[in-house]
Design a protein around this motif. Structure first.
Motif, PDB file in Angstrom:
ATOM      1  N   ASN A 112       0.932  -1.149   0.170  1.00  0.00           N
ATOM      2  CA  ASN A 112       0.150   0.059  -0.169  1.00  0.00           C
ATOM      3  C   ASN A 112       0.811   1.313  -0.036  1.00  0.00           C
ATOM      4  O   ASN A 112       1.765   1.407   0.952  1.00  0.00           O
ATOM      5  CB  ASN A 112      -0.880  -0.014   1.229  1.00  0.00           C
ATOM      6  N   PHE A 113       0.989   2.111  -1.304  1.00  0.00           N
ATOM      7  CA  PHE A 113       1.690   3.345  -1.174  1.00  0.00           C
ATOM      8  C   PHE A 113       1.305   4.347  -0.221  1.00  0.00           C
ATOM      9  O   PHE A 113       2.112   5.235   0.028  1.00  0.00           O
ATOM     10  CB  PHE A 113       1.543   3.874  -2.584  1.00  0.00           C
ATOM     11  N   LEU A 114      -0.004   4.410   0.188  1.00  0.00           N
ATOM     12  CA  LEU A 114      -0.628   5.437   1.177  1.00  0.00           C
ATOM     13  C   LEU A 114       0.176   5.717   2.475  1.00  0.00           C
ATOM     14  O   LEU A 114       0.480   6.384   3.148  1.00  0.00           O
ATOM     15  CB  LEU A 114      -2.186   5.683   0.963  1.00  0.00           C
ATOM     16  N   ASP A 115       0.387   4.219   2.994  1.00  0.00           N
ATOM     17  CA  ASP A 115       0.771   4.176   4.581  1.00  0.00           C
ATOM     18  C   ASP A 115       1.989   3.269   4.484  1.00  0.00           C
ATOM     19  O   ASP A 115       2.647   2.866   5.518  1.00  0.00           O
ATOM     20  CB  ASP A 115      -0.338   3.634   5.449  1.00  0.00           C
ATOM     21  N   SER A 116       2.613   2.706   3.243  1.00  0.00           N
ATOM     22  CA  SER A 116       3.557   1.845   3.133  1.00  0.00           C
ATOM     23  C   SER A 116       3.230   0.586   4.002  1.00  0.00           C
ATOM     24  O   SER A 116       4.257  -0.274   4.459  1.00  0.00           O
ATOM     25  CB  SER A 116       4.848   2.505   3.956  1.00  0.00           C
ATOM     26  N   TYR A 121     -11.863   1.745  -7.892  1.00  0.00           N
ATOM     27  CA  TYR A 121     -10.568   1.553  -8.179  1.00  0.00           C
ATOM     28  C   TYR A 121     -10.504   0.970  -9.745  1.00  0.00           C
ATOM     29  O   TYR A 121     -11.512   0.539 -10.048  1.00  0.00           O
ATOM     30  CB  TYR A 121      -9.913   0.579  -7.372  1.00  0.00           C
ATOM     31  N   ASN A 152      -6.962   5.121  -7.637  1.00  0.00           N
ATOM     32  CA  ASN A 152      -8.324   5.528  -7.128  1.00  0.00           C
ATOM     33  C   ASN A 152      -8.829   6.314  -8.228  1.00  0.00           C
ATOM     34  O   ASN A 152      -8.257   6.893  -9.321  1.00  0.00           O
ATOM     35  CB  ASN A 152      -7.976   6.023  -5.778  1.00  0.00           C
ATOM     36  N   HIS A 212      -4.808   8.703  -8.520  1.00  0.00           N
ATOM     37  CA  HIS A 212      -3.481   8.472  -7.789  1.00  0.00           C
ATOM     38  C   HIS A 212      -3.189   6.858  -7.460  1.00  0.00           C
ATOM     39  O   HIS A 212      -4.272   6.190  -7.365  1.00  0.00           O
ATOM     40  CB  HIS A 212      -3.774   9.247  -6.308  1.00  0.00           C
ATOM     41  N   ILE A 253      -2.218   4.067  -5.553  1.00  0.00           N
ATOM     42  CA  ILE A 253      -2.067   3.745  -4.257  1.00  0.00           C
ATOM     43  C   ILE A 253      -1.462   2.448  -3.918  1.00  0.00           C
ATOM     44  O   ILE A 253      -1.460   2.370  -2.543  1.00  0.00           O
ATOM     45  CB  ILE A 253      -3.774   3.884  -3.691  1.00  0.00           C
ATOM     46  N   ASN A 258      -7.336   3.994   3.803  1.00  0.00           N
ATOM     47  CA  ASN A 258      -6.224   5.018   4.267  1.00  0.00           C
ATOM     48  C   ASN A 258      -6.913   5.704   5.116  1.00  0.00           C
ATOM     49  O   ASN A 258      -7.841   5.815   5.586  1.00  0.00           O
ATOM     50  CB  ASN A 258      -5.653   5.756   2.980  1.00  0.00           C
TER      51      ASN A 258
END
Length: 518
Positions: free
Chosen positions: A35-39, A464, A477, A481, A483, A518
């Motif tokens: 997950n790129f938003l919160d790693s 998505y 999304n 972006h 995500i 997220n």
């Protein structure tokens, strides 16, 4: 509109139902992306079967997963001709039943809670809980309507094999509810609904069929040829064609020249279709031919048609299919006919020898045609050749097809954008060297794009979009972006809020809500 399940092969020998084998499924939790938003890691479950997964069907109402397994031969080079059907209860993590399955002589189709198993000259309805036979019919069920619970297939006659007698089968009890003769000599090219109750089969013409009674009109025309003495039989289109173009080749494996027919076009009242014999406009309600334009012998072949407000255009490709092989047939040409009268507007013969049209593309007022090592550009409404250019094989490989709308690249900001929309002055052509050529209005190469830079938009949900690149998926999304990255292929699919994919002998399942929040 209703959905259809089509059985694409006729079958020839029998395997017993009673053969069983001990098959286990091992479930484990795996890290399947980022997950790129919160790693955070994206986690899911992996279901490992005893052999390679060929096909799956998941019924979310019961939680039953039907899986067809098919391993490799001992040398690891070929797929086995036999495998197993496995019914797995995902909720209770239990194998309910399994049956031995022959890929050469049998077929299995499932829709909702009904399972049809076809082998030799019979079709069986199986109990999804136990695998036992509920009923059998001496018929190869070719298509099913899950709403009206009617199966359609050709009756088997002992002396002559499969006949042209099409039967409607009540899926609740296997009883024949109607019969109708329908030519199957060259296979079925297409099937669609004209309305909720009338099915239209494209097979040696057009045939309207009331799904409950079998009654309806017929428009007969020639869509194949027997005893063809051609020599230039080639492999059909390569693997991956559907991903880049959004199309695929429907193949049913007959030993005659087939597919001498176009796609169909419809408006509120009429159906338009071209065949080896003619291009025609058919009344959708009565089947009456409004007009036709005839072709000379061995001129027309597999073709594509499209239209505007006043004209029906036809691209005759100069090819056909024999079994799963492509061969040269007919003469490539570009034509247009008056939509109201059928009068020829133009017909431009393309003087090529054994060089069929592989793909076409319409852009603005022009139509582009791809040949193996050449592209031609025509003015669409006149059929006049604007320009053409050769692309030598030694420099570019073979030209394959025009890129479709689902191909994306990253722009300078790192966002994904549709390749065709990134520069609308260009057309984009894929080659056998896995290169995409961007061509300007005069067919000059403005740039070359490597396959590794392409992203294939293959799936979307409410929130998505999913883009495939190699064996990974990029999740975007609704704001555009990126995500997440997930280790799934372009064959992944969703059921509810879960993403599924098969990889060799494993089925993976990822809860999108839990992992993409997220």
């Amino acid at each position: 509109m209703k959905t259809l399940v089509i059985v694409l092969s006729f079958l020839s020998s029998l395997i017993g139902f009673g053969q069983k084998n001990q098959i286990s499924v091992i479930k484990s939790e795996k890290i399947l992306g980022k997950n790129f938003l919160d790693s955070s890691d994206i986690k899911g479950f992996e279901y490992a079967f005893s052999d390679r997964i060929e096909e799956t069907f998941l019924d979310t109402t019961t939680g039953f997963l039907t899986t067809k397994l098919r391993g490799l031969t001992k040398n690891g080079k070929w797929l086995n001709s036999t495998g197993y059907i496995v019914q797995y209860d995902i909720k209770n993590e239990t194998v309910l039943w399994n049956k031995k399955f022959s890929y050469q002589t049998s077929d299995l189709k499932q829709f909702n809670n009904t399972m049809i198993y076809t082998i030799s000259n019979k079709s069986y309805c199986l109990d999804v809980h136990t695998g036992s036979e509920i009923w059998e019919v001496k018929n190869n069920i070719y298509l099913v309507d899950p709403i009206d619970q009617i199966g359609i297939g050709y009756k088997f006659k002992t002396m002559d094999g499969y006949s042209d007698e099409l039967e409607g089968i009540d899926l609740k009890n296997g009883q024949v509810v109607w019969k109708r003769n329908l030519n199957r000599e060259y296979g079925w090219n297409d099937v669609f609904y004209a309305n909720d109750s009338i099915l239209v089969v494209v097979a040696s013409g057009l045939h309207a069929l009331n799904i409950k009674t079998g009654q309806g009109w017929d428009y007969n025309t020639i869509t194949g040829k027997k005893d063809y003495k051609g020599t230039a039989v080639k492999n059909a289109f390569g693997v991956g064609l559907g991903l880049l173009t959004g199309t695929s080749v429907l193949s049913i494996g007959h030993d005659v020249v087939r597919d001498l027919v176009s796609n169909k076009l419809t408006d509120s009242s009429h159906i338009y279709i071209a065949s080896k014999e003619q291009v025609a406009k058919i009344n959708k309600t009565t089947g009456e031919m409004v007009w036709s334009y005839p072709f000379s012998k061995n001129e027309a072949s597999k073709s594509s048609i499209f239209m505007n407000d006043s004209l029906v255009f036809m691209i005759n490709k100069g090819m056909a299919f024999m079994g799963n092989k492509q061969l040269n047939f007919g003469k490539p040409f570009f034509a247009a006919f008056n939509k109201q009268s059928g009068e020829k507007h133009f017909l431009t013969i393309i003087n090529t020898t054994d060089d069929p049209i592989l793909s076409y593309h319409r852009q603005n007022t022009f139509t582009y045609l791809i040949f193996k090592n050449r592209i031609e550009k025509y003015e669409t409404t006149t059929g006049n050749l604007i320009c053409k250019k050769d692309f030598p094989e030694e420099n570019y490989g073979d030209l394959k097809y025009f890129i479709g709308d689902q191909v994306y690249i990253k722009n300078p900001n790192g966002d994904l954008t549709c390749l065709k929309q990134s520069d609308s002055t260009n057309v984009y052509v894929y080659t056998s060297q896995k290169k995409t050529l961007a061509l300007d209005s005069e067919l000059n190469i403005s740039k070359t794009i490597d396959y590794n830079d392409l992203n294939i938009y293959y799936l979307s949900t409410k929130n998505y979009k999913f883009f495939a690149k190699d064996n990974k998926t990029l999740v975007v999304n609704n704001n555009g972006h990126q995500i997440a990255e997930i280790y799934t292929s372009s064959s992944a699919f969703t059921k509810g809020n879960t993403l599924y994919d098969t990889q060799d002998n494993k089925l993976i399942a990822i809860d999108l809500i839990d992992n993409l929040k997220n």
